[in-house]
Design an enzyme around this catalytic site. Structure first.
Site, mmCIF file in Angstrom:
data_model
loop_
_atom_site.group_PDB
_atom_site.id
_atom_site.type_symbol
_atom_site.label_atom_id
_atom_site.label_comp_id
_atom_site.label_asym_id
_atom_site.label_seq_id
_atom_site.Cartn_x
_atom_site.Cartn_y
_atom_site.Cartn_z
ATOM 1 N N GLY A 45 49.297 -20.237 -1.196
ATOM 2 C CA GLY A 45 48.034 -20.147 -1.935
ATOM 3 C C GLY A 45 47.970 -19.142 -3.068
ATOM 4 N N GLU A 100 46.996 -11.718 -1.820
ATOM 5 C CA GLU A 100 46.414 -12.871 -1.108
ATOM 6 C C GLU A 100 45.509 -13.654 -2.044
ATOM 7 O OE1 GLU A 100 46.414 -14.730 1.345
ATOM 8 O OE2 GLU A 100 46.755 -13.727 3.254
ATOM 9 N N ASP A 101 45.425 -14.958 -1.832
ATOM 10 C CA ASP A 101 44.470 -15.776 -2.577
ATOM 11 C C ASP A 101 43.065 -15.572 -2.024
ATOM 12 O OD1 ASP A 101 45.175 -16.913 -0.154
ATOM 13 O OD2 ASP A 101 45.387 -18.946 -0.925
ATOM 14 N N ASP A 104 39.837 -14.996 4.840
ATOM 15 C CA ASP A 104 38.775 -15.739 5.527
ATOM 16 C C ASP A 104 38.515 -15.077 6.881
ATOM 17 O OD1 ASP A 104 37.112 -17.592 6.658
ATOM 18 O OD2 ASP A 104 38.488 -19.277 6.546
ATOM 19 N N LYS A 132 35.879 -13.954 2.060
ATOM 20 C CA LYS A 132 34.730 -14.629 2.664
ATOM 21 C C LYS A 132 33.932 -13.677 3.534
ATOM 22 C CE LYS A 132 36.570 -19.312 2.752
ATOM 23 N NZ LYS A 132 36.760 -20.494 3.579
ATOM 24 N N PHE A 153 33.984 -23.459 1.653
ATOM 25 C CA PHE A 153 35.370 -23.864 1.445
ATOM 26 C C PHE A 153 35.631 -24.062 -0.042
ATOM 27 C CE2 PHE A 153 38.998 -26.694 1.230
ATOM 28 C CZ PHE A 153 39.885 -26.007 2.035
ATOM 29 N N ASP A 160 44.280 -24.909 -1.669
ATOM 30 C CA ASP A 160 44.361 -26.358 -1.465
ATOM 31 C C ASP A 160 43.379 -26.866 -0.416
ATOM 32 O OD1 ASP A 160 45.815 -25.160 0.787
ATOM 33 O OD2 ASP A 160 46.345 -27.215 1.274
ATOM 34 N N ARG A 166 45.882 -27.478 -5.659
ATOM 35 C CA ARG A 166 46.460 -26.158 -5.987
ATOM 36 C C ARG A 166 46.655 -25.960 -7.487
ATOM 37 N NH1 ARG A 166 48.107 -23.759 -1.271
ATOM 38 N NH2 ARG A 166 49.130 -25.051 0.291
HETATM 39 P P1 IMP Z 1 42.644 -16.259 7.308
HETATM 40 O O1 IMP Z 1 43.862 -15.918 8.114
HETATM 41 O O2 IMP Z 1 41.609 -16.994 8.113
HETATM 42 O O3 IMP Z 1 42.055 -15.053 6.586
HETATM 43 O O4 IMP Z 1 43.051 -17.321 6.240
HETATM 44 C C1 IMP Z 1 43.827 -17.007 5.159
HETATM 45 C C2 IMP Z 1 44.491 -18.225 4.565
HETATM 46 O O5 IMP Z 1 43.791 -19.450 4.869
HETATM 47 C C3 IMP Z 1 44.459 -18.108 3.047
HETATM 48 O O6 IMP Z 1 45.592 -17.426 2.575
HETATM 49 C C4 IMP Z 1 44.402 -19.560 2.615
HETATM 50 O O7 IMP Z 1 45.696 -20.081 2.491
HETATM 51 C C5 IMP Z 1 43.666 -20.276 3.737
HETATM 52 N N1 IMP Z 1 42.227 -20.444 3.398
HETATM 53 C C6 IMP Z 1 41.188 -19.733 3.885
HETATM 54 N N2 IMP Z 1 40.016 -20.143 3.357
HETATM 55 C C7 IMP Z 1 40.329 -21.146 2.497
HETATM 56 C C8 IMP Z 1 39.533 -21.966 1.610
HETATM 57 O O8 IMP Z 1 38.298 -21.871 1.486
HETATM 58 N N3 IMP Z 1 40.237 -22.876 0.871
HETATM 59 C C9 IMP Z 1 41.578 -23.038 0.956
HETATM 60 N N4 IMP Z 1 42.346 -22.288 1.768
HETATM 61 C C10 IMP Z 1 41.739 -21.345 2.530
#
Ligand code: IMP
Length: 182
Positions: A45, A100-101, A104, A132, A153, A160, A166
């Site tokens: 991402g 990081e992108d 969440d 988020k 989202f 993606d 992407r």
């Molecule tokens: P986390 O471990 O829940 O913080 O998620 C992190 C990863 O989940 C990010 O690096 C993204 O690749 C993916 N992700 C989380 N939220 C989104 C979203 O809204 N759109 C697309 N990918 C997401």
């Protein structure tokens, strides 16, 4: 815009992203003026964000890619982390900046920070283009954040939906049910 079964509408246009990326890079350049950090972009991402951010970094630095994910292809976090691959070089004594992108649930970042500290990193910080609400509530440590989101989202600019989107230069968000988006 429709991708598979979901409707998306434009949310953060590329010119706003560009300005934010430059300002994040300027903060990092100032904070790390006397150090030579290693940037670890988290694939897939963050590839677009990392590329634009690193072009604005003016201090000496290294770059090495890692891959770890808690998403299994849909629009919600599974909580199941895939194994980390990449960065086989020693990280002992280095100042690390994770790229990081989006943060969440924060599971990906927490796991990565723990792993890097176990490998003897001198310092570990993170820069994320998006964060988020969940991560804010859980007080997940992210030193540099571009845009704060609610629990929505998003896709585009590296992010993606089921592998799609992407390549888009703007960031889109899922339209509410019944809203056709644009
Ligand atoms: P986390 O471990 O829940 O913080 O998620 C992190 C990863 O989940 C990010 O690096 C993204 O690749 C993916 N992700 C989380 N939220 C989104 C979203 O809204 N759109 C697309 N990918 C997401």
């Amino acid at each position: 815009m429709k991708l598979k079964d979901l409707e998306f509408k434009k949310f953060i246009p590329s010119d706003r992203i560009e300005k934010k990326v430059a300002s994040l890079a300027h903060q990092i350049n100032a904070d790390y003026e006397d150090r030579t950090p290693i940037f670890l972009p988290v694939l897939n991402g963050s590839f677009m964000f990392a590329s634009d951010l690193l072009k604005e970094i003016t201090i000496p630095c290294r770059v090495s890619f890692v891959k770890i994910s808690s998403y299994a292809g849909g629009t919600t976090s599974t909580g199941q982390l895939k194994t980390l691959i990449g960065h086989d070089e020693s990280l002992f004594g280095l100042d690390i900046i994770i790229i990081e992108d989006i943060v969440d649930s924060g599971l990906t970042l927490e796991k990565l920070v723990e792993d890097l500290k176990n490998r003897g990193a001198k310092s570990v910080e993170a820069v994320s283009l998006l964060r988020k609400q969940v991560a804010r509530e859980k007080n997940i440590q992210v030193k540099y954040v571009g845009f704060e989101l609610e629990d929505e989202f998003v896709l585009g600019y590296g992010l993606d939906y089921d592998g799609l989107g992407r390549n888009l230069k703007d960031i889109y968000k899922q339209s509410s049910p019944g809203n056709s988006g644009n």
